[in-house]
Design a protein around this motif. Structure first.
Motif, mmCIF file in Angstrom:
data_model
loop_
_atom_site.group_PDB
_atom_site.id
_atom_site.type_symbol
_atom_site.label_atom_id
_atom_site.label_comp_id
_atom_site.label_asym_id
_atom_site.label_seq_id
_atom_site.Cartn_x
_atom_site.Cartn_y
_atom_site.Cartn_z
ATOM 1 N N ALA A 17 0.838 -1.199 0.000
ATOM 2 C CA ALA A 17 0.000 0.000 0.000
ATOM 3 C C ALA A 17 0.875 1.252 0.000
ATOM 4 C CB ALA A 17 -0.937 0.005 1.205
ATOM 5 N N GLN A 18 1.948 1.233 0.798
ATOM 6 C CA GLN A 18 2.858 2.384 0.827
ATOM 7 C C GLN A 18 3.549 2.562 -0.523
ATOM 8 O OE1 GLN A 18 5.421 1.607 4.138
ATOM 9 N NE2 GLN A 18 4.021 2.524 5.630
ATOM 10 N N ALA A 19 3.950 1.450 -1.136
ATOM 11 C CA ALA A 19 4.599 1.522 -2.446
ATOM 12 C C ALA A 19 3.632 2.061 -3.488
ATOM 13 C CB ALA A 19 5.124 0.149 -2.857
ATOM 14 N N ASN A 20 2.376 1.610 -3.419
ATOM 15 C CA ASN A 20 1.366 2.103 -4.362
ATOM 16 C C ASN A 20 1.100 3.588 -4.140
ATOM 17 O OD1 ASN A 20 1.057 -0.391 -5.585
ATOM 18 N ND2 ASN A 20 -0.687 -0.976 -4.314
ATOM 19 N N GLU A 21 1.040 3.988 -2.883
ATOM 20 C CA GLU A 21 0.822 5.392 -2.564
ATOM 21 C C GLU A 21 1.992 6.239 -3.065
ATOM 22 O OE1 GLU A 21 -1.127 8.773 -0.934
ATOM 23 O OE2 GLU A 21 -1.799 6.785 -1.526
ATOM 24 N N PHE A 22 3.209 5.745 -2.853
ATOM 25 C CA PHE A 22 4.391 6.449 -3.339
ATOM 26 C C PHE A 22 4.344 6.578 -4.860
ATOM 27 C CE2 PHE A 22 8.734 6.408 -5.015
ATOM 28 C CZ PHE A 22 9.216 7.566 -4.432
ATOM 29 N N ALA A 23 3.981 5.496 -5.543
ATOM 30 C CA ALA A 23 3.904 5.518 -7.009
ATOM 31 C C ALA A 23 2.844 6.506 -7.472
ATOM 32 C CB ALA A 23 3.606 4.117 -7.546
ATOM 33 N N ARG A 24 1.706 6.552 -6.758
ATOM 34 C CA ARG A 24 0.622 7.477 -7.129
ATOM 35 C C ARG A 24 1.080 8.931 -6.957
ATOM 36 N NH1 ARG A 24 -2.918 10.585 -4.886
ATOM 37 N NH2 ARG A 24 -2.401 9.980 -2.764
ATOM 38 N N VAL A 25 1.697 9.218 -5.820
ATOM 39 C CA VAL A 25 2.174 10.585 -5.558
ATOM 40 C C VAL A 25 3.248 10.976 -6.575
ATOM 41 C CG1 VAL A 25 3.414 12.031 -3.892
ATOM 42 C CG2 VAL A 25 1.545 10.561 -3.127
ATOM 43 N N ASP A 26 4.158 10.058 -6.867
ATOM 44 C CA ASP A 26 5.208 10.327 -7.849
ATOM 45 C C ASP A 26 4.601 10.604 -9.220
ATOM 46 O OD1 ASP A 26 8.028 10.471 -8.596
ATOM 47 O OD2 ASP A 26 7.610 8.643 -9.742
ATOM 48 N N SER A 27 3.601 9.830 -9.593
ATOM 49 C CA SER A 27 2.932 10.020 -10.880
ATOM 50 C C SER A 27 2.256 11.385 -10.947
ATOM 51 C CB SER A 27 1.901 8.909 -11.092
ATOM 52 O OG SER A 27 1.163 9.139 -12.269
ATOM 53 N N GLU A 28 1.579 11.769 -9.861
ATOM 54 C CA GLU A 28 0.932 13.085 -9.827
ATOM 55 C C GLU A 28 1.964 14.205 -9.904
ATOM 56 O OE1 GLU A 28 -1.750 13.505 -6.541
ATOM 57 O OE2 GLU A 28 -2.915 11.738 -7.138
ATOM 58 N N PHE A 29 3.090 14.023 -9.210
ATOM 59 C CA PHE A 29 4.155 15.028 -9.249
ATOM 60 C C PHE A 29 4.687 15.180 -10.671
ATOM 61 C CE2 PHE A 29 8.720 16.018 -9.091
ATOM 62 C CZ PHE A 29 8.656 17.275 -8.519
ATOM 63 N N LYS A 36 3.369 22.119 -15.680
ATOM 64 C CA LYS A 36 4.038 23.389 -15.427
ATOM 65 C C LYS A 36 5.026 23.713 -16.542
ATOM 66 C CE LYS A 36 3.414 23.558 -10.483
ATOM 67 N NZ LYS A 36 4.018 23.632 -9.168
ATOM 68 N N MET A 37 5.698 22.694 -17.067
ATOM 69 C CA MET A 37 6.621 22.919 -18.179
ATOM 70 C C MET A 37 5.847 23.361 -19.413
ATOM 71 S SD MET A 37 9.333 19.815 -17.646
ATOM 72 C CE MET A 37 10.241 20.162 -19.134
ATOM 73 N N GLN A 41 6.142 26.912 -21.431
ATOM 74 C CA GLN A 41 6.355 27.008 -22.876
ATOM 75 C C GLN A 41 5.280 27.875 -23.521
ATOM 76 O OE1 GLN A 41 6.480 22.844 -23.851
ATOM 77 N NE2 GLN A 41 8.690 22.706 -23.585
ATOM 78 N N ILE A 42 4.031 27.731 -23.070
ATOM 79 C CA ILE A 42 2.945 28.563 -23.589
ATOM 80 C C ILE A 42 3.202 30.027 -23.237
ATOM 81 C CG2 ILE A 42 0.491 29.104 -23.314
ATOM 82 C CD1 ILE A 42 0.054 26.037 -22.980
ATOM 83 N N LEU A 43 3.613 30.273 -21.997
ATOM 84 C CA LEU A 43 3.920 31.637 -21.565
ATOM 85 C C LEU A 43 5.058 32.226 -22.388
ATOM 86 C CD1 LEU A 43 3.419 33.960 -19.625
ATOM 87 C CD2 LEU A 43 4.963 32.836 -18.005
ATOM 88 N N GLU A 44 6.093 31.432 -22.627
ATOM 89 C CA GLU A 44 7.225 31.893 -23.436
ATOM 90 C C GLU A 44 6.767 32.246 -24.852
ATOM 91 O OE1 GLU A 44 11.642 30.357 -24.879
ATOM 92 O OE2 GLU A 44 10.457 29.124 -23.526
ATOM 93 N N SER A 45 5.888 31.436 -25.408
ATOM 94 C CA SER A 45 5.359 31.695 -26.748
ATOM 95 C C SER A 45 4.543 32.991 -26.765
ATOM 96 C CB SER A 45 4.497 30.516 -27.198
ATOM 97 O OG SER A 45 3.893 30.780 -28.431
ATOM 98 N N CYS A 46 3.731 33.204 -25.732
ATOM 99 C CA CYS A 46 2.930 34.434 -25.638
ATOM 100 C C CYS A 46 3.825 35.666 -25.520
ATOM 101 C CB CYS A 46 1.975 34.361 -24.449
ATOM 102 S SG CYS A 46 0.628 33.201 -24.652
#
Length: 74
Positions: A17-29, A36-37, A41-46
């Motif tokens: 469960a902890q490993a799955n939670e870590f994987a989920r948080v890592d995926s969201e990050f 954000k990247m 890039q959109i901001l730079e283009s604007c």
């Protein structure tokens, strides 16, 4: 013996469960980081579009100024 098997089973489930939670948080990050990247890039283009527009406006103003000065000078 039965208790130790249950305890080990609970620890294994807890670790998974902890490993799955870590994987989920890592995926969201990673997803958030990617978004954000993309936003950057959109901001730079604007910003580039704004700079191009300002340069064009500046050139037009210079041409109008020259035209007005030529009209007033004749």
């Amino acid at each position: 013996m039965v208790h130790s098997v249950k305890l080990m089973s609970q620890k294994k489930v807890s670790s998974e469960a902890q490993a799955n939670e870590f994987a989920r948080v890592d995926s969201e990050f990673q997803t958030e980081k990617t978004l954000k990247m993309e936003d950057a890039q959109i901001l730079e283009s604007c910003i580039q579009d704004l700079e191009d527009g300002l340069e064009s406006l500046s050139m037009s103003l210079i041409k109008y100024r020259v035209s007005i000065l030529n009209i007033l000078g004749h």
